[in-house]
Design a protein around this motif. Structure first.
Motif, PDB file in Angstrom:
ATOM      1  N   VAL A 114      -7.127   0.096  -5.251  1.00 45.78           N
ATOM      2  CA  VAL A 114      -6.838   1.213  -4.341  1.00 45.78           C
ATOM      3  C   VAL A 114      -5.981   0.719  -3.177  1.00 45.78           C
ATOM      4  CG1 VAL A 114      -7.881   2.834  -2.703  1.00 45.78           C
ATOM      5  CG2 VAL A 114      -8.858   2.573  -4.992  1.00 45.78           C
ATOM      6  N   LYS A 115      -6.335  -0.411  -2.594  1.00 41.80           N
ATOM      7  CA  LYS A 115      -5.560  -0.984  -1.473  1.00 41.80           C
ATOM      8  C   LYS A 115      -4.137  -1.325  -1.922  1.00 41.80           C
ATOM      9  CE  LYS A 115      -9.404  -3.115   0.993  1.00 41.80           C
ATOM     10  NZ  LYS A 115     -10.010  -4.407   1.353  1.00 41.80           N
ATOM     11  N   GLY A 116      -4.022  -1.944  -3.098  1.00 40.04           N
ATOM     12  CA  GLY A 116      -2.702  -2.312  -3.596  1.00 40.04           C
ATOM     13  C   GLY A 116      -1.822  -1.118  -3.875  1.00 40.04           C
ATOM     14  N   LEU A 117      -2.389  -0.070  -4.477  1.00 33.74           N
ATOM     15  CA  LEU A 117      -1.605   1.116  -4.765  1.00 33.74           C
ATOM     16  C   LEU A 117      -1.230   1.863  -3.498  1.00 33.74           C
ATOM     17  CD1 LEU A 117      -3.423   2.398  -7.960  1.00 33.74           C
ATOM     18  CD2 LEU A 117      -1.228   1.197  -7.802  1.00 33.74           C
ATOM     19  N   ALA A 118      -2.096   1.821  -2.482  1.00 34.48           N
ATOM     20  CA  ALA A 118      -1.770   2.458  -1.211  1.00 34.48           C
ATOM     21  C   ALA A 118      -0.565   1.763  -0.558  1.00 34.48           C
ATOM     22  CB  ALA A 118      -2.967   2.426  -0.266  1.00 34.48           C
ATOM     23  N   ALA A 119      -0.492   0.455  -0.711  1.00 39.99           N
ATOM     24  CA  ALA A 119       0.639  -0.288  -0.142  1.00 39.99           C
ATOM     25  C   ALA A 119       1.930   0.045  -0.851  1.00 39.99           C
ATOM     26  CB  ALA A 119       0.357  -1.798  -0.220  1.00 39.99           C
ATOM     27  N   VAL A 120       1.863   0.383  -2.136  1.00 45.37           N
ATOM     28  CA  VAL A 120       3.060   0.743  -2.900  1.00 45.37           C
ATOM     29  C   VAL A 120       3.614   2.059  -2.398  1.00 45.37           C
ATOM     30  CG1 VAL A 120       3.889   1.415  -5.198  1.00 45.37           C
ATOM     31  CG2 VAL A 120       2.376  -0.539  -4.949  1.00 45.37           C
ATOM     32  N   ARG A 121       2.732   2.985  -2.056  1.00 48.79           N
ATOM     33  CA  ARG A 121       3.163   4.313  -1.598  1.00 48.79           C
ATOM     34  C   ARG A 121       3.697   4.290  -0.176  1.00 48.79           C
ATOM     35  NH1 ARG A 121      -2.095   6.545  -3.862  1.00 48.79           N
ATOM     36  NH2 ARG A 121      -2.733   6.134  -1.736  1.00 48.79           N
ATOM     37  N   SER A 122       3.397   3.245   0.578  1.00 48.57           N
ATOM     38  CA  SER A 122       3.820   3.201   1.990  1.00 48.57           C
ATOM     39  C   SER A 122       5.278   2.888   2.126  1.00 48.57           C
ATOM     40  CB  SER A 122       3.010   2.138   2.734  1.00 48.57           C
ATOM     41  OG  SER A 122       1.655   2.475   2.712  1.00 48.57           O
ATOM     42  N   ILE A 176      -6.752 -18.720 -16.745  1.00 48.19           N
ATOM     43  CA  ILE A 176      -7.120 -18.296 -15.394  1.00 48.19           C
ATOM     44  C   ILE A 176      -6.108 -17.237 -14.983  1.00 48.19           C
ATOM     45  CG2 ILE A 176      -7.426 -18.955 -12.987  1.00 48.19           C
ATOM     46  CD1 ILE A 176      -8.132 -21.775 -13.947  1.00 48.19           C
ATOM     47  N   HIS A 177      -6.638 -16.053 -14.628  1.00 50.63           N
ATOM     48  CA  HIS A 177      -5.772 -14.923 -14.278  1.00 50.63           C
ATOM     49  C   HIS A 177      -6.185 -14.329 -12.935  1.00 50.63           C
ATOM     50  CE1 HIS A 177      -4.307 -14.708 -18.423  1.00 50.63           C
ATOM     51  NE2 HIS A 177      -5.560 -14.863 -18.803  1.00 50.63           N
ATOM     52  N   PRO A 178      -5.202 -13.958 -12.100  1.00 49.17           N
ATOM     53  CA  PRO A 178      -5.551 -13.186 -10.911  1.00 49.17           C
ATOM     54  C   PRO A 178      -6.007 -11.799 -11.354  1.00 49.17           C
ATOM     55  CG  PRO A 178      -3.166 -13.386 -11.108  1.00 49.17           C
ATOM     56  CD  PRO A 178      -3.768 -14.197 -12.212  1.00 49.17           C
ATOM     57  N   ILE A 179      -7.043 -11.285 -10.712  1.00 49.39           N
ATOM     58  CA  ILE A 179      -7.561  -9.957 -11.069  1.00 49.39           C
ATOM     59  C   ILE A 179      -7.928  -9.192  -9.804  1.00 49.39           C
ATOM     60  CG2 ILE A 179      -8.386 -10.639 -13.348  1.00 49.39           C
ATOM     61  CD1 ILE A 179     -11.220 -10.746 -12.110  1.00 49.39           C
ATOM     62  N   MET A 180      -8.168  -7.876  -9.982  1.00 49.75           N
ATOM     63  CA  MET A 180      -8.584  -7.010  -8.876  1.00 49.75           C
ATOM     64  C   MET A 180      -9.805  -6.213  -9.307  1.00 49.75           C
ATOM     65  SD  MET A 180      -4.981  -5.320  -7.603  1.00 49.75           S
ATOM     66  CE  MET A 180      -4.459  -4.829  -9.241  1.00 49.75           C
ATOM     67  N   ASN A 181     -10.639  -5.871  -8.328  1.00 54.20           N
ATOM     68  CA  ASN A 181     -11.675  -4.878  -8.594  1.00 54.20           C
ATOM     69  C   ASN A 181     -11.105  -3.521  -8.197  1.00 54.20           C
ATOM     70  OD1 ASN A 181     -11.909  -4.700  -5.790  1.00 54.20           O
ATOM     71  ND2 ASN A 181     -13.821  -5.860  -5.705  1.00 54.20           N
ATOM     72  N   ALA A 182     -11.899  -2.461  -8.327  1.00 53.21           N
ATOM     73  CA  ALA A 182     -11.393  -1.109  -8.042  1.00 53.21           C
ATOM     74  C   ALA A 182     -10.948  -0.960  -6.590  1.00 53.21           C
ATOM     75  CB  ALA A 182     -12.465  -0.072  -8.384  1.00 53.21           C
ATOM     76  N   GLU A 183     -11.684  -1.560  -5.674  1.00 54.03           N
ATOM     77  CA  GLU A 183     -11.324  -1.487  -4.251  1.00 54.03           C
ATOM     78  C   GLU A 183      -9.973  -2.162  -3.995  1.00 54.03           C
ATOM     79  OE1 GLU A 183     -13.008  -3.499  -0.233  1.00 54.03           O
ATOM     80  OE2 GLU A 183     -14.501  -2.510  -1.508  1.00 54.03           O
ATOM     81  N   ASP A 184      -9.763  -3.328  -4.599  1.00 48.13           N
ATOM     82  CA  ASP A 184      -8.484  -4.029  -4.456  1.00 48.13           C
ATOM     83  C   ASP A 184      -7.337  -3.187  -5.010  1.00 48.13           C
ATOM     84  OD1 ASP A 184      -9.867  -6.266  -3.482  1.00 48.13           O
ATOM     85  OD2 ASP A 184      -9.930  -7.232  -5.452  1.00 48.13           O
TER      86      ASP A 184
END
Length: 96
Positions: free
Chosen positions: A88-96, A78-86
């Motif tokens: 984009v949101k995660g990478l945007a938070a990294v840049r903030s 069992i692994h946590p995963i993201m779709n493309a929308e997730d």
């Protein structure tokens, strides 16, 4: 949290479950319980395999979800995963 569950079933146990009709019943009950956004079935490493993508609210859900698969002799991941929308949101938070 969106997770991916992959289970490789023991061949001998799964063969018996196919013959006695329990394998389709277990998969149907599992789908009804976790309400996956995607479910796939096919071979993996020479064994029957099922892959589900679903939303798991809390980690204590894992035993109830996994136990029917363990009864089939499954190796489960069992692994946590993201779709493309997730992503984009995660990478945007990294840049903030």
């Amino acid at each position: 949290m969106r997770v991916m569950l992959r289970a490789r079933l023991d061949t001998q146990i799964a063969n018996e479950a196919v013959k006695n009709g329990t394998l389709p019943k277990i998969m149907q009950e599992m789908s009804e319980r976790i309400k996956p956004e995607a479910a796939y079935f096919g071979p993996s490493e020479g064994k029957r395999c099922c892959t589900f993508v679903f939303d798991m609210q809390e980690s204590p859900e894992m035993p109830a979800i996994a136990e029917p698969l363990f009864e089939l002799g499954a190796e489960i991941e069992i692994h946590p995963i993201m779709n493309a929308e997730d992503l984009v949101k995660g990478l945007a938070a990294v840049r903030s």
